[in-house]
Design a protein around this motif. Structure first.
Motif, PDB file in Angstrom:
ATOM      1  N   ALA A 112       0.919  -1.115  -0.085  1.00  0.00           N
ATOM      2  CA  ALA A 112      -0.057  -0.231  -0.040  1.00  0.00           C
ATOM      3  C   ALA A 112       0.911   1.107   0.060  1.00  0.00           C
ATOM      4  N   ASN A 113       0.380   2.141  -0.607  1.00  0.00           N
ATOM      5  CA  ASN A 113       1.111   3.510  -0.647  1.00  0.00           C
ATOM      6  C   ASN A 113       1.048   4.126   0.740  1.00  0.00           C
ATOM      7  N   VAL A 114       1.858   5.070   1.063  1.00  0.00           N
ATOM      8  CA  VAL A 114       1.957   5.574   2.572  1.00  0.00           C
ATOM      9  C   VAL A 114       0.706   6.179   2.852  1.00  0.00           C
ATOM     10  N   ASP A 115      -0.288   6.815   2.058  1.00  0.00           N
ATOM     11  CA  ASP A 115      -1.390   7.584   2.188  1.00  0.00           C
ATOM     12  C   ASP A 115      -2.837   6.567   2.264  1.00  0.00           C
ATOM     13  N   GLU A 119      -7.721  -1.110   4.472  1.00  0.00           N
ATOM     14  CA  GLU A 119      -8.521  -1.652   3.375  1.00  0.00           C
ATOM     15  C   GLU A 119      -7.634  -1.917   1.977  1.00  0.00           C
ATOM     16  N   VAL A 120      -6.975  -0.871   1.474  1.00  0.00           N
ATOM     17  CA  VAL A 120      -6.229  -1.219   0.392  1.00  0.00           C
ATOM     18  C   VAL A 120      -5.169  -2.269   0.728  1.00  0.00           C
ATOM     19  N   LEU A 121      -4.462  -2.186   1.875  1.00  0.00           N
ATOM     20  CA  LEU A 121      -3.284  -2.961   2.272  1.00  0.00           C
ATOM     21  C   LEU A 121      -3.999  -4.279   2.395  1.00  0.00           C
ATOM     22  N   LYS A 147       8.108   2.921   6.674  1.00  0.00           N
ATOM     23  CA  LYS A 147       7.496   1.944   7.746  1.00  0.00           C
ATOM     24  C   LYS A 147       6.001   1.866   7.784  1.00  0.00           C
ATOM     25  N   ARG A 148       5.339   0.825   7.533  1.00  0.00           N
ATOM     26  CA  ARG A 148       3.772   0.598   7.624  1.00  0.00           C
ATOM     27  C   ARG A 148       3.746  -0.179   8.683  1.00  0.00           C
TER      28      ARG A 148
END
Length: 326
Positions: A112-115, A119-121, A147-148
């Protein structure tokens, strides 16, 4: 990587030769060093390995060499979530799993992108799981590309898929680590490793399977001792003292890493050159002095805790071949 013991799993550095090519002979020597220190597994092709600075073929070659040299003595995991699309990541995951590793680690920031929302992740992880069959997987909250940190809700949903056997955590705070460990304890497959050395005592006592931190590329014997003794009631005074020492020096070993680790290992007598693709600058005299001081601290820790450092000179002696069978 299921067992009932606490384990230290180093995040392996990549030695380079004078032409900045991966030096597989020195990789073998490093494996001998880690094993002599008592490690119980290896994390290959990781951020410490400079995985973003080596090619796809080098990632595969390096990982295959590690698997073959370790030869089943301990488990090996490696990062596999490389590529622009989920299909690309799944393809590389299958390719690196074919080297013989025990599990493929997925970087949370790759899905997923940082923003992007959780749900996307989760949707991207779901696609990844469908494309990778029954390959055992792991999660790593790697600092790069960003860092996610997984929320407890996302963490539980991923564990509940039954596909994940490994988690390398970078939550840092005791509150977040404890919350995830409370979820992980219900899994009979997942092994939880903390990447933050200042958390070692806390995480091990809260139920983490072990540690997997960069400090193992400086003094793996010390982290092995901590894993072996953190839960020993008779050793709590020593454990607390060592934890304070590890926390004291931890910020310094992160400076100019992994060059700092290569300098430290060379000081210990290993044939690791201070050549890095990820950190091009030479260490400053001040940085070298700080590492020299930490080396003196390391020797003091060993003396106080009755730890025998790996005898690197003996390790470097030529291997005597066994006599052929008659």
């Amino acid at each position: 990587m299921v067992s009932y013991e606490k384990k230290f799993v180093p995040v392996m550095i990549t030695p380079f030769n004078l032409k900045a090519k991966v030096d597989l002979d020195v990789v073998s020597t490093l494996i001998d060093f880690y094993l002599a220190a008592g490690v119980k597994g290896f994390f290959a092709n990781c951020l410490s390995s400079e995985m973003y600075s080596i090619t796809e073929d080098e990632r595969l070659e390096l990982t295959k060499h590690i698997v073959q040299y370790v030869d089943g003595r301990v488990p090996v995991v490696a990062t596999g979530s490389f590529g622009l699309t989920i299909e690309d990541k799944a393809d590389f995951t299958r390719r690196i799993y074919a080297t013989g590793i025990d599990a493929v680690i997925l970087i949370t920031g790759h899905f997923a992108n940082v923003d992007d929302s959780d749900e996307v992740l989760l949707r991207n992880f779901e696609r990844m799981l469908k494309l990778t069959g029954d390959i055992p997987l792991g999660m790593y909250e790697c600092p790069a590309p960003y860092k996610r940190i997984l929320s407890t809700e996302v963490f539980k949903k991923l564990i509940d898929t039954g596909r994940f056997v490994y988690h390398k955590d970078t939550s840092i705070t005791h509150e977040n680590v404890a919350a995830k460990l409370a979820i992980a304890k219900d899994s009979d497959r997942l092994e939880f490793y903390d990447a933050h050395t200042p958390n070692a005592m806390f995480s091990l006592q809260q139920g983490a399977k072990g540690m997997s931190s960069i400090s193992g590329n400086f003094y793996p014997e010390i982290l092995v001792w901590m894993c072996n003794n953190a839960n020993d009631p008779s050793k709590q005074e020593e454990v607390q003292w060592l934890q304070s020492e590890l926390a004291r020096v931890d910020p310094q070993i992160h400076i100019a890493y992994p060059m700092s680790a290569k300098y430290f290992l060379r000081k210990r007598g290993l044939p690791v050159r201070t050549i890095s693709r990820a950190h091009a600058l030479e260490l400053t005299p001040e940085q070298k002095q700080a590492l020299d001081d930490i080396h003196s601290s390391f020797l003091h820790w060993c003396e106080k805790l009755d730890i025998t450092p790996v005898d690197v000179e003996e390790l470097m002696l030529p291997k005597v071949p066994l006599d052929p069978p008659i």
